[in-house]
Design a protein around this motif. Structure first.
Motif, PDB file in Angstrom:
ATOM      1  N   ASP A  35      11.243  39.778 -74.420  1.00  0.00           N
ATOM      2  CA  ASP A  35      11.398  38.994 -73.196  1.00  0.00           C
ATOM      3  C   ASP A  35      10.829  37.590 -73.350  1.00  0.00           C
ATOM      4  O   ASP A  35      11.290  36.648 -72.699  1.00  0.00           O
ATOM      5  N   GLU A 112       5.303  45.635 -70.045  1.00  0.00           N
ATOM      6  CA  GLU A 112       6.586  45.183 -69.503  1.00  0.00           C
ATOM      7  C   GLU A 112       6.437  44.640 -68.087  1.00  0.00           C
ATOM      8  O   GLU A 112       7.117  43.683 -67.709  1.00  0.00           O
ATOM      9  N   GLN A 113       5.543  45.231 -67.295  1.00  0.00           N
ATOM     10  CA  GLN A 113       5.340  44.730 -65.937  1.00  0.00           C
ATOM     11  C   GLN A 113       4.711  43.336 -65.958  1.00  0.00           C
ATOM     12  O   GLN A 113       5.103  42.460 -65.175  1.00  0.00           O
ATOM     13  N   LYS A 116       7.387  41.038 -66.986  1.00  0.00           N
ATOM     14  CA  LYS A 116       8.375  40.911 -65.908  1.00  0.00           C
ATOM     15  C   LYS A 116       7.954  39.809 -64.930  1.00  0.00           C
ATOM     16  O   LYS A 116       8.745  38.913 -64.616  1.00  0.00           O
ATOM     17  N   TYR A 120       9.411  36.123 -64.159  1.00  0.00           N
ATOM     18  CA  TYR A 120       9.817  35.717 -62.808  1.00  0.00           C
ATOM     19  C   TYR A 120       9.265  34.323 -62.478  1.00  0.00           C
ATOM     20  O   TYR A 120       9.978  33.481 -61.912  1.00  0.00           O
ATOM     21  N   LEU A 142      16.067  39.372 -69.100  1.00  0.00           N
ATOM     22  CA  LEU A 142      15.157  40.308 -68.436  1.00  0.00           C
ATOM     23  C   LEU A 142      15.917  41.518 -67.911  1.00  0.00           C
ATOM     24  O   LEU A 142      15.436  42.652 -67.996  1.00  0.00           O
ATOM     25  N   LEU A 146      15.226  45.394 -68.693  1.00  0.00           N
ATOM     26  CA  LEU A 146      14.879  46.325 -67.612  1.00  0.00           C
ATOM     27  C   LEU A 146      16.120  46.597 -66.752  1.00  0.00           C
ATOM     28  O   LEU A 146      16.187  46.174 -65.601  1.00  0.00           O
ATOM     29  N   ASP A 149      15.715  48.203 -63.139  1.00  0.00           N
ATOM     30  CA  ASP A 149      14.768  47.599 -62.201  1.00  0.00           C
ATOM     31  C   ASP A 149      15.546  46.836 -61.121  1.00  0.00           C
ATOM     32  O   ASP A 149      16.204  45.838 -61.394  1.00  0.00           O
ATOM     33  N   VAL A 152      14.639  43.095 -60.571  1.00  0.00           N
ATOM     34  CA  VAL A 152      15.203  42.211 -61.595  1.00  0.00           C
ATOM     35  C   VAL A 152      16.673  41.937 -61.299  1.00  0.00           C
ATOM     36  O   VAL A 152      17.153  40.809 -61.458  1.00  0.00           O
TER      37      VAL A 152
END
Length: 208
Positions: A35, A112-113, A116, A120, A142, A146, A149, A152
């Motif tokens: 990412d 990953e969070q 993420k 963003y 992204l 994911l 999600d 996302v």
């Protein structure tokens, strides 16, 4: 991949502690995560190799907590008593066998969070700076990482819609229609977004 390769991949010497292995993996995983390096095949391969090395080392290097517990248990089994400093007769202590804790795999969900939300923030900066191609590329990367999600998907759809609206103002009507359709397709259950896109389509019709 042998243990020596695993240590070298993580930038460590053989025999490094569990804490050092964990800290090094977290640092390098963030550096080479796909990412953070979209479309970089070498970074992706590096990330996969790092994760495999980390998993292998976890199977042979005990955590400090487990090592300490094992050491204490061994001492009890050798002595059979707890020293109190007095001359009282030793008291027999029954020690139950302790099960070693299950070693957890690398917490990729947590990584990953963090990535993420970092992505963003970067996406918002691109959109505010009207760097729409970069924003779209970031959102799509992204979403590929994911795919389930929902947040996302919403961000990706909104990015498409914002660029579509900007294209209308630039009189690139055909391209604007394409990205507005992408917005609806990406997040079809978002009623608020649907209403906004329908208004954009109405403006498009007026300009044709």
């Amino acid at each position: 991949m042998d243990l020596g390769d695993c240590y070298r991949l993580l930038g460590l010497r053989s025999g490094a502690s569990f804490a050092d292995i964990k800290a090094s993996y977290r640092r390098l995983a963030q550096q080479y995560h796909p990412d953070i390096n979209p479309n970089d095949i070498r970074a992706k391969d590096k990330f996969i190799a790092l994760t495999e090395a980390y998993k292998l080392l976890l199977t042979v290097v005990p955590s400090e907590e487990f090592a300490q517990t094992s050491s204490n248990s061994a001492a009890f089994r050798r002595n059979g008593t707890q020293s109190t400093g007095s001359k009282q007769a030793p008291t027999t202590t029954t020690v139950t066998a302790e099960k070693p804790p299950i070693q957890k795999p690398p917490n990729l969900v947590e990584i990953e969070q963090r990535l993420k939300w970092k992505t963003y923030e970067q996406l918002q900066r691109f959109l505010q700076g009207r760097r729409f191609p970069q924003a779209i590329a970031l959102a799509e990367a992204l979403a590929a990482r994911l795919p389930t999600d929902m947040e996302v998907s919403q961000w990706q759809a909104v990015a498409y819609q914002i660029w579509g609206r900007a294209l209308i103002s630039e009189n690139q009507l055909l391209k604007a229609r394409i990205y507005l359709k992408k917005a609806l397709k990406t997040d079809p259950k978002n009623k608020a977004l649907s209403i906004e896109v329908q208004r954009d389509f109405e403006k498009l019709e007026q300009l044709y």
